[in-house]
Every structure is written in structure tokens, then in C-alpha cells.
Design a protein around this motif. Structure first.
Motif, PDB file in Angstrom:
ATOM      1  N   LEU A   1     161.791   2.793  66.558  1.00  0.00           N
ATOM      2  CA  LEU A   1     161.549   2.067  67.811  1.00  0.00           C
ATOM      3  C   LEU A   1     160.274   2.596  68.467  1.00  0.00           C
ATOM      4  O   LEU A   1     159.970   3.791  68.370  1.00  0.00           O
ATOM      5  CB  LEU A   1     162.741   2.230  68.750  1.00  0.00           C
ATOM      6  N   PRO A   2     159.532   1.701  69.134  1.00  0.00           N
ATOM      7  CA  PRO A   2     158.218   2.088  69.632  1.00  0.00           C
ATOM      8  C   PRO A   2     158.252   2.800  70.982  1.00  0.00           C
ATOM      9  O   PRO A   2     157.288   2.725  71.735  1.00  0.00           O
ATOM     10  CB  PRO A   2     157.518   0.727  69.751  1.00  0.00           C
ATOM     11  N   PHE A   3     159.380   3.460  71.295  1.00  0.00           N
ATOM     12  CA  PHE A   3     159.514   4.094  72.608  1.00  0.00           C
ATOM     13  C   PHE A   3     159.675   5.606  72.440  1.00  0.00           C
ATOM     14  O   PHE A   3     160.616   6.047  71.769  1.00  0.00           O
ATOM     15  CB  PHE A   3     160.741   3.545  73.347  1.00  0.00           C
ATOM     16  N   PRO A   4     158.823   6.403  73.093  1.00  0.00           N
ATOM     17  CA  PRO A   4     158.967   7.852  72.981  1.00  0.00           C
ATOM     18  C   PRO A   4     160.307   8.349  73.522  1.00  0.00           C
ATOM     19  O   PRO A   4     160.871   9.307  73.006  1.00  0.00           O
ATOM     20  CB  PRO A   4     157.814   8.406  73.827  1.00  0.00           C
ATOM     21  N   ASP A   5     160.810   7.692  74.558  1.00  0.00           N
ATOM     22  CA  ASP A   5     162.038   8.164  75.206  1.00  0.00           C
ATOM     23  C   ASP A   5     163.026   6.999  75.280  1.00  0.00           C
ATOM     24  O   ASP A   5     162.815   6.037  76.034  1.00  0.00           O
ATOM     25  CB  ASP A   5     161.685   8.663  76.620  1.00  0.00           C
ATOM     26  N   HIS A   6     164.087   7.063  74.484  1.00  0.00           N
ATOM     27  CA  HIS A   6     165.040   5.948  74.491  1.00  0.00           C
ATOM     28  C   HIS A   6     166.402   6.413  73.993  1.00  0.00           C
ATOM     29  O   HIS A   6     166.531   7.498  73.422  1.00  0.00           O
ATOM     30  CB  HIS A   6     164.540   4.793  73.618  1.00  0.00           C
ATOM     31  N   ALA A   7     167.408   5.579  74.218  1.00  0.00           N
ATOM     32  CA  ALA A   7     168.744   5.793  73.651  1.00  0.00           C
ATOM     33  C   ALA A   7     169.239   4.445  73.152  1.00  0.00           C
ATOM     34  O   ALA A   7     168.939   3.405  73.760  1.00  0.00           O
ATOM     35  CB  ALA A   7     169.695   6.346  74.714  1.00  0.00           C
ATOM     36  N   VAL A   8     169.968   4.472  72.040  1.00  0.00           N
ATOM     37  CA  VAL A   8     170.536   3.237  71.489  1.00  0.00           C
ATOM     38  C   VAL A   8     172.049   3.332  71.530  1.00  0.00           C
ATOM     39  O   VAL A   8     172.620   4.323  71.080  1.00  0.00           O
ATOM     40  CB  VAL A   8     170.082   3.022  70.023  1.00  0.00           C
ATOM     41  N   VAL A   9     172.665   2.304  72.085  1.00  0.00           N
ATOM     42  CA  VAL A   9     174.120   2.183  72.037  1.00  0.00           C
ATOM     43  C   VAL A   9     174.418   1.021  71.109  1.00  0.00           C
ATOM     44  O   VAL A   9     173.918  -0.088  71.322  1.00  0.00           O
ATOM     45  CB  VAL A   9     174.705   1.908  73.436  1.00  0.00           C
ATOM     46  N   GLN A  10     175.219   1.289  70.069  1.00  0.00           N
ATOM     47  CA  GLN A  10     175.551   0.220  69.135  1.00  0.00           C
ATOM     48  C   GLN A  10     176.873  -0.400  69.556  1.00  0.00           C
ATOM     49  O   GLN A  10     177.914   0.294  69.558  1.00  0.00           O
ATOM     50  CB  GLN A  10     175.671   0.816  67.737  1.00  0.00           C
ATOM     51  N   ALA A  11     176.853  -1.664  69.934  1.00  0.00           N
ATOM     52  CA  ALA A  11     178.079  -2.318  70.420  1.00  0.00           C
ATOM     53  C   ALA A  11     177.893  -3.823  70.378  1.00  0.00           C
ATOM     54  O   ALA A  11     176.779  -4.331  70.435  1.00  0.00           O
ATOM     55  CB  ALA A  11     178.382  -1.879  71.848  1.00  0.00           C
ATOM     56  N   ARG A  12     179.018  -4.516  70.270  1.00  0.00           N
ATOM     57  CA  ARG A  12     179.017  -5.979  70.269  1.00  0.00           C
ATOM     58  C   ARG A  12     179.869  -6.455  71.438  1.00  0.00           C
ATOM     59  O   ARG A  12     180.967  -5.946  71.631  1.00  0.00           O
ATOM     60  CB  ARG A  12     179.636  -6.449  68.951  1.00  0.00           C
ATOM     61  N   GLY A  13     179.368  -7.397  72.237  1.00  0.00           N
ATOM     62  CA  GLY A  13     180.105  -7.891  73.385  1.00  0.00           C
ATOM     63  C   GLY A  13     181.334  -8.663  72.945  1.00  0.00           C
ATOM     64  O   GLY A  13     181.562  -8.810  71.753  1.00  0.00           O
ATOM     65  N   PRO A  14     182.137  -9.202  73.885  1.00  0.00           N
ATOM     66  CA  PRO A  14     181.932  -9.111  75.332  1.00  0.00           C
ATOM     67  C   PRO A  14     182.208  -7.699  75.880  1.00  0.00           C
ATOM     68  O   PRO A  14     182.972  -6.944  75.297  1.00  0.00           O
ATOM     69  CB  PRO A  14     182.943 -10.125  75.884  1.00  0.00           C
ATOM     70  N   PHE A  15     181.543  -7.403  77.021  1.00  0.00           N
ATOM     71  CA  PHE A  15     181.640  -6.095  77.654  1.00  0.00           C
ATOM     72  C   PHE A  15     182.362  -6.226  78.994  1.00  0.00           C
ATOM     73  O   PHE A  15     182.391  -7.296  79.583  1.00  0.00           O
ATOM     74  CB  PHE A  15     180.237  -5.518  77.882  1.00  0.00           C
ATOM     75  N   THR A  16     182.909  -5.101  79.478  1.00  0.00           N
ATOM     76  CA  THR A  16     183.576  -5.125  80.780  1.00  0.00           C
ATOM     77  C   THR A  16     182.663  -4.496  81.837  1.00  0.00           C
ATOM     78  O   THR A  16     181.786  -3.680  81.518  1.00  0.00           O
ATOM     79  CB  THR A  16     184.897  -4.332  80.758  1.00  0.00           C
ATOM     80  N   VAL A  17     182.910  -4.866  83.082  1.00  0.00           N
ATOM     81  CA  VAL A  17     182.116  -4.308  84.183  1.00  0.00           C
ATOM     82  C   VAL A  17     182.323  -2.791  84.247  1.00  0.00           C
ATOM     83  O   VAL A  17     181.366  -2.039  84.449  1.00  0.00           O
ATOM     84  CB  VAL A  17     182.506  -4.969  85.526  1.00  0.00           C
ATOM     85  N   ALA A  18     183.566  -2.346  84.037  1.00  0.00           N
ATOM     86  CA  ALA A  18     183.837  -0.897  84.097  1.00  0.00           C
ATOM     87  C   ALA A  18     183.013  -0.162  83.043  1.00  0.00           C
ATOM     88  O   ALA A  18     182.415   0.885  83.324  1.00  0.00           O
ATOM     89  CB  ALA A  18     185.334  -0.641  83.884  1.00  0.00           C
ATOM     90  N   ASP A  19     182.978  -0.704  81.846  1.00  0.00           N
ATOM     91  CA  ASP A  19     182.196  -0.057  80.772  1.00  0.00           C
ATOM     92  C   ASP A  19     180.712  -0.051  81.120  1.00  0.00           C
ATOM     93  O   ASP A  19     180.013   0.942  80.898  1.00  0.00           O
ATOM     94  CB  ASP A  19     182.391  -0.803  79.443  1.00  0.00           C
ATOM     95  N   ASP A  20     180.218  -1.160  81.650  1.00  0.00           N
ATOM     96  CA  ASP A  20     178.779  -1.228  81.927  1.00  0.00           C
ATOM     97  C   ASP A  20     178.394  -0.356  83.124  1.00  0.00           C
ATOM     98  O   ASP A  20     177.316   0.241  83.151  1.00  0.00           O
ATOM     99  CB  ASP A  20     178.340  -2.686  82.120  1.00  0.00           C
ATOM    100  N   LEU A  21     179.321  -0.246  84.095  1.00  0.00           N
ATOM    101  CA  LEU A  21     179.074   0.689  85.207  1.00  0.00           C
ATOM    102  C   LEU A  21     178.964   2.117  84.671  1.00  0.00           C
ATOM    103  O   LEU A  21     178.033   2.856  85.027  1.00  0.00           O
ATOM    104  CB  LEU A  21     180.233   0.624  86.209  1.00  0.00           C
ATOM    105  N   ALA A  22     179.899   2.479  83.800  1.00  0.00           N
ATOM    106  CA  ALA A  22     179.902   3.834  83.244  1.00  0.00           C
ATOM    107  C   ALA A  22     178.636   4.082  82.425  1.00  0.00           C
ATOM    108  O   ALA A  22     178.018   5.153  82.523  1.00  0.00           O
ATOM    109  CB  ALA A  22     181.151   4.035  82.386  1.00  0.00           C
ATOM    110  N   LEU A  23     178.253   3.096  81.638  1.00  0.00           N
ATOM    111  CA  LEU A  23     177.057   3.229  80.788  1.00  0.00           C
ATOM    112  C   LEU A  23     175.804   3.426  81.645  1.00  0.00           C
ATOM    113  O   LEU A  23     174.976   4.315  81.403  1.00  0.00           O
ATOM    114  CB  LEU A  23     176.919   1.971  79.914  1.00  0.00           C
ATOM    115  N   MET A  24     175.673   2.605  82.681  1.00  0.00           N
ATOM    116  CA  MET A  24     174.483   2.693  83.546  1.00  0.00           C
ATOM    117  C   MET A  24     174.459   4.017  84.315  1.00  0.00           C
ATOM    118  O   MET A  24     173.403   4.629  84.487  1.00  0.00           O
ATOM    119  CB  MET A  24     174.448   1.514  84.518  1.00  0.00           C
ATOM    120  N   ARG A  25     175.627   4.443  84.752  1.00  0.00           N
ATOM    121  CA  ARG A  25     175.684   5.723  85.487  1.00  0.00           C
ATOM    122  C   ARG A  25     175.339   6.867  84.548  1.00  0.00           C
ATOM    123  O   ARG A  25     174.580   7.762  84.895  1.00  0.00           O
ATOM    124  CB  ARG A  25     177.080   5.929  86.072  1.00  0.00           C
TER     125      ARG A  25
END
Ligand code: NAP
Length: 256
Positions: free
Chosen positions: A163-187
Motif C-alpha cells: 500500500l502506498p501509505f507510510p502509516d496505515h492499518a488494514v482491517v480485513q472484514a466483510r459487511g454488514p457492520f454494526t454501529v457498536a463495532d464501528d464506534l469501537a474501531l474508530m475509537r
């Protein structure tokens, strides 16, 4: 003559439609572009790979005796949708799109609208931030222009190139996603900016709700323009179009 459908798939909505078609014993094939390693298995036969443009799709429709085409692709799969409109007109086969309304900003949303991927890239010309780049994998290289940011990527398959980004993280996942999961991920990743396509629908909406809850700004990529076509919003409307159930037109906009 009984129906023989071609469903252009690759979405949560296409999966729901395939289930409905199978439950109603309607014959058809679901088509995938082949972008992900293991597409979701459907109760209909499936084929994988491009058709070869408009001419290839016309040839496929004729060779396989397709009677109806349902375009259930993602709202950003504009090339496939344009090809479907042209090919169905040329082959004389009826076409309907299974679509979803775009998301609308609600109170608390901090959206900046951009017209396309290039607009999103331009909007990231700013001091370093921690960015959740929720656009799939096709256009990631475009964002290499702004290497100052940390990028959080959520992808169905692990990236097949560096990937062309010096600083990154990859999460491998397939939706659908929940708000609780996405809140936790963003936090967890201390995200302070979200880049999203305006996909609409439920499958990918959790990140938008999570951004609202966290008060995060969102760079919202508006949908590409598509030619006029017949549109439906539910599998039941597709059944009605096929003549398999009584149309309940109240509240729908079966029309171009
Ligand atoms: P695109 O740019 O509109 O399509 C490019 C080419 O890929 C098409 O011209 C066609 O090749 C082939 N193709 C696309 N969808 C196909 C299908 N369902 N069956 C057979 N061939 C297909 O599409 P894209 O944005 O790359 O998306 C590819 C697939 O991923 C779509 O099926 C879409 O539903 C799904 N998807 C896309 C997104 C997104 O953000 N774009 C998000 C989630 C899922 P030929 O010209 O050779 O026929």
C-alpha cells in the motif's frame, strides 16, 4: 416463456434478491465482477468476471437466452450500470435496477460533499490526520498524494500489493457492520476524519452513524450520474415487475 434472469450482483441487496428469487422458484444466474476472492454464495448459479463491455454483455444475454436483467450492482459501479443500459437496449431485453436511496445528512452530521474520488483526494490536502478511508481497494493509490495522514483501511481481502501509505492499518472484514463495532474501531484507531462513498442502504451505514456519534467530519463522495432506467428498491418490487406478485405501488417509485 418462463423468466431467465441475469442478476448483476456484488451487493447486500443482490444477496437479498437472490434469496427472494430462489424462494419463488425463479431461474437466473448472478454475476460477479471477480473483485473479491470468495464472493458470497447465493442460492442461484453464479458466474464470475467481466463480460467484455457492451458487446460482450449483448452476446452473453443472447447466448444464454436471458429474458430479464436486474442491475443490483453498487451505486458506484457506474461502468457496469451504463453497460447494462446500453446492452439491454441493443438486445431488446428488459432491464430494472435494484437501487437504494443515498444517505441524507442528519442533525449532528458534519459532511463535506465532494463529487468524486478526485474531490476526496483534494479534500485531504490538509495537515496530518487519522483518516478512515472507507472506499474499498480500487482507488487507494489515488490517495498516495497525501502521505502525511494515517489511513485506516477496511478491506474484504488482504491487499495484494504494497500500500502506498507510510502509516496505515488494514482491517480485513466483510459487511454488514454494526454501529457498536464501528464506534469501537474508530475509537481504537483514534480516527478524526472519515472518507466515505454515499453508498446508501444499511450494509455500510454503521460508520456514518458512528462518525455522527463521535462528532467526526466526513468527506462524503457523491454518487456518479447514471442514465435513466427503471428502478426498484426492494426484491418484492422486482417480483412485481416480473409478474410474480401483485404490484404494491404505494410508496414506491417504479419508474424512471
Ligand atoms: P465498474 O467500475 O462499474 O465495472 C468495471 C467493469 O467490471 C465492468 O465494465 C464489467 O466489465 C465488470 N463488472 C462490474 N460488475 C460486474 C458484475 N456484477 N458482473 C460482471 N462484470 C462486472 O464496477 P466496480 O466499481 O469496479 O465494482 C465491481 C463490482 O463490485 C460490482 O459488481 C459492484 O456491485 C461491486 N461493488 C462495488 C463497490 C464500489 O464502491 N464500486 C462497492 C461494493 C461492491 P466488462 O466491461 O468486461 O463487462
Amino acid at each position: 416463456m418462463s423468466a431467465n434472469l441475469l442478476v448483476l450482483g456484488g451487493t447486500t441487496e443482490a444477496t437479498a434478491l437472490c434469496r427472494t428469487l430462489s424462494d419463488n422458484a425463479i431461474c437466473g444466474v448472478v454475476s460477479y465482477a471477480g473483485r473479491v476472492e470468495k464472493p458470497v454464495q447465493q442460492p442461484l448459479p453464479q458466474r464470475v468476471g467481466g463480460f467484455g463491455g457492451v458487446a460482450g454483455l449483448v452476446a452473453y444475454v443472447r447466448a444464454h437466452g436471458v429474458t430479464h436483467v436486474v442491475d443490483a450492482t453498487h451505486p458506484f459501479a457506474a461502468q457496469m450500470s451504463r453497460n447494462a443500459v446500453s446492452a439491454c437496449a441493443e438486445a431488446g431485453v428488459p432491464l430494472i435496477a435494484l437501487t437504494r436511496a443515498p444517505w441524507q445528512a442528519q442533525s449532528g452530521d458534519r459532511w463535506t460533499h465532494v463529487p468524486d474520488i478526485a474531490g476526496a483526494v483534494s479534500a485531504l490536502k490538509r495537515p496530518a490526520a487519522r483518516v478512515m478511508l472507507a472506499i474499498g481497494r480500487m482507488h487507494l493509490n489515488d490517495f498516495a498524494a497525501h502521505p502525511q495522514h494515517f489511513y485506516l483501511l477496511r478491506l474484504v481481502d488482504a491487499p495484494d500489493s504494497v500500500l502506498p501509505f507510510p502509516d496505515h492499518a488494514v482491517v480485513q472484514a466483510r459487511g454488514p457492520f454494526t454501529v457498536a463495532d464501528d464506534l469501537a474501531l474508530m475509537r481504537h484507531h483514534k480516527i478524526d476524519l472519515l472518507v466515505s462513498k454515499n453508498a446508501g442502504g444499511a450494509g455500510a451505514a454503521a460508520k456514518i452513524a458512528a462518525a455522527r456519534r463521535l462528532g467526526l467530519p466526513v468527506i462524503m463522495i457523491d454518487r456518479p450520474a447514471l442514465p435513466d432506467r427503471l428502478e426498484a428498491h426492494t426484491p418484492q418490487e422486482i417480483l412485481a415487475w416480473l409478474g410474480h406478485s401483485k404490484p404494491d405501488l404505494a410508496g414506491t417509485d417504479l419508474g424512471v
